[in-house]
Enzyme design. Structure first.
Site, PDB file in Angstrom:
ATOM      1  N   SER A 150      58.570  11.616 116.234  1.00 18.19           N
ATOM      2  CA  SER A 150      59.657  11.990 115.333  1.00 18.19           C
ATOM      3  C   SER A 150      60.973  12.167 116.081  1.00 18.19           C
ATOM      4  O   SER A 150      62.038  11.874 115.553  1.00 18.19           O
ATOM      5  CB  SER A 150      59.304  13.282 114.587  1.00 18.19           C
ATOM      6  OG  SER A 150      58.291  13.044 113.639  1.00 18.19           O
ATOM      7  N   GLY A 173      52.456  15.002 104.419  1.00 19.37           N
ATOM      8  CA  GLY A 173      51.883  14.882 105.757  1.00 19.37           C
ATOM      9  C   GLY A 173      52.932  15.163 106.808  1.00 19.37           C
ATOM     10  O   GLY A 173      52.922  14.563 107.890  1.00 19.37           O
ATOM     11  N   PHE A 224      46.597  15.575 100.658  1.00 18.52           N
ATOM     12  CA  PHE A 224      47.251  14.599  99.783  1.00 18.52           C
ATOM     13  C   PHE A 224      46.249  13.700  99.055  1.00 18.52           C
ATOM     14  O   PHE A 224      46.636  12.927  98.188  1.00 18.52           O
ATOM     15  CB  PHE A 224      48.306  13.773 100.514  1.00 18.52           C
ATOM     16  CG  PHE A 224      47.921  13.220 101.864  1.00 18.52           C
ATOM     17  CD1 PHE A 224      46.727  12.552 102.082  1.00 18.52           C
ATOM     18  CD2 PHE A 224      48.795  13.360 102.939  1.00 18.52           C
ATOM     19  CE1 PHE A 224      46.406  12.030 103.324  1.00 18.52           C
ATOM     20  CE2 PHE A 224      48.479  12.838 104.192  1.00 18.52           C
ATOM     21  CZ  PHE A 224      47.285  12.164 104.386  1.00 18.52           C
ATOM     22  N   LYS A 238      56.071   9.424 106.497  1.00 12.88           N
ATOM     23  CA  LYS A 238      56.395   8.846 107.796  1.00 12.88           C
ATOM     24  C   LYS A 238      55.124   8.699 108.624  1.00 12.88           C
ATOM     25  O   LYS A 238      54.456   9.675 108.947  1.00 12.88           O
ATOM     26  CB  LYS A 238      57.412   9.708 108.572  1.00 12.88           C
ATOM     27  CG  LYS A 238      57.883   9.024 109.865  1.00 12.88           C
ATOM     28  CD  LYS A 238      58.958   9.822 110.573  1.00 12.88           C
ATOM     29  CE  LYS A 238      58.357  10.958 111.378  1.00 12.88           C
ATOM     30  NZ  LYS A 238      57.542  10.452 112.528  1.00 12.88           N
ATOM     31  N   HIS A 242      49.658   4.141 107.456  1.00 15.82           N
ATOM     32  CA  HIS A 242      48.962   3.295 108.436  1.00 15.82           C
ATOM     33  C   HIS A 242      47.693   3.960 108.969  1.00 15.82           C
ATOM     34  O   HIS A 242      46.886   3.306 109.638  1.00 15.82           O
ATOM     35  CB  HIS A 242      49.899   2.861 109.565  1.00 15.82           C
ATOM     36  CG  HIS A 242      50.262   3.926 110.550  1.00 15.82           C
ATOM     37  ND1 HIS A 242      50.983   3.657 111.688  1.00 15.82           N
ATOM     38  CD2 HIS A 242      50.025   5.266 110.585  1.00 15.82           C
ATOM     39  CE1 HIS A 242      51.169   4.767 112.382  1.00 15.82           C
ATOM     40  NE2 HIS A 242      50.592   5.745 111.731  1.00 15.82           N
TER      41      HIS A 242
END
Length: 342
Positions: A150, A173, A224, A238, A242
């Protein structure tokens, strides 16, 4: 019978990263975990000082320092060792990859390719995120590594994505809250919520407090896969999708779609694999490809092409409305989706 040996042998610069990439990584990881990088961050240190700081075997440490210099991680100025620019990429991320459960997972990559199963699950008997429940040390290292990512990606996201259109951002998340803290810091009219599991938000309150955002940003704990908190008009994901296969990703997006207001947006920040590769940067493309294999090793997920992301959105009742390349490594994009027209 023709020989398979090339007439022009590969140079050391060509074959060393492939043949001994594992060794280069472990050299860097050891320099980090021994505390050498932290020590030389203050000022250059002699070998004698680093022996004292680390308590390591003197001759062995000198050999490691020599290798780290040749690898480009450290530089030697006179008698003092200092960190090079690439050293900033070591730390929690390299610590995570050097952790025994992760190392074991990469050992069974071949079986993962043969079976399609996550290598981490094969090697450790549980999926990565389930494993965190019994391995808090690895969980903490993982979340620290994600924060490191980040630190690289958040400035580009803040500078190149327009958050001024929105009133309340929910970071799904969101972990320690690093991204949302940066977004709220640059958009003073925006409020926020960090949403993650209990082990994901252990340090979030402290991050938000340090940024002075307690009054503008809340924390909601949950999965989630079960729900996503209502109240936002932009939902951020973010480096999340994936980690999960298509079915799981659609479930996450579907839970967001259930609470997304008319005019709301979902924004996925992620690498996007190129289709054809005509204009791609070779280093960026390799990074995205390695990330895709890492998802095979560590999770049920994968990196995806733009067409594959579009299909995920459509399956969840969303429509891809914009795909913006960001100045981050590994073909990073902001993918914006709106509720699909009925």
């Amino acid at each position: 019978m023709t020989s398979q040996i090339p007439t022009q042998p590969a140079t050391a610069a060509e074959y060393l990263p492939l043949a001994f990439g594992f060794a280069l990584h472990q050299i860097g990881a050891a320099v980090s975990s021994l505390g050498i990088l932290a020590a030389v961050a203050e000022r250059p240190r002699t070998a004698e000082e680093l022996i004292e700081v680390t308590g390591a075997h003197p001759r062995s440490l000198r050999r490691l320092l020599h290798a780290a210099v040749k690898a480009g991680l450290l530089a030697l100025d006179g008698d003092g060792y200092r960190a090079t620019a690439v050293a900033a990429h070591f730390g929690p991320l390299s610590d995570m990859h050097a952790a025994p459960p992760v190392w074991r997972a990469w050992e069974v990559l071949e079986e993962s390719v043969r079976t399609g199963r996550s290598a981490f699950d094969i090697a450790n008997g549980a999926p990565l995120f389930d494993h965190f429940k019994t391995d808090p040390k690895l969980a903490a290292t993982f979340h620290a590594a994600m924060t490191g990512g980040s630190d690289v990606q958040s400035p580009a996201i803040v500078d190149h994505f327009d958050f001024s259109r929105f009133e309340h951002a929910v970071d799904v998340g969101g972990g320690r809250g690093t991204l949302l803290a940066a977004v709220l810091g640059a958009n003073t009219g925006l409020r926020g919520t960090v949403f993650d599991t209990a082990n994901g938000v252990v340090e979030t309150a402290g991050v938000l407090a340090e940024a002075g955002l307690q009054s503008r940003c809340g924390i909601t704990v949950g999965s989630f896969f079960e729900f996503v908190p209502a109240g936002g008009d932009v939902y951020l994901l973010k480096n999340i999708l994936h980690d999960w296969n298509d079915e799981e990703s659609v479930r996450i997006l579907g839970n967001i779609r259930e609470v997304l207001p008319e005019g709301g947006r979902v924004v996925v920040f992620s690498s996007v694999l190129s289709e054809g590769g005509a204009d791609e940067d070779p280093a960026d493309a390799l990074g995205a490809a390695i990330s895709d294999i890492e998802m095979l090793v560590m999770t049920t997920g994968r990196e995806r092409t733009l067409a594959e992301y579009r299909a995920l959105f459509e399956a969840a009742g969303l429509e891809l409305t914009a795909a913006t390349p960001l100045p981050c490594p590994y073909q990073y994009h902001a993918l914006e989706a709106a509720p699909a027209a009925s």
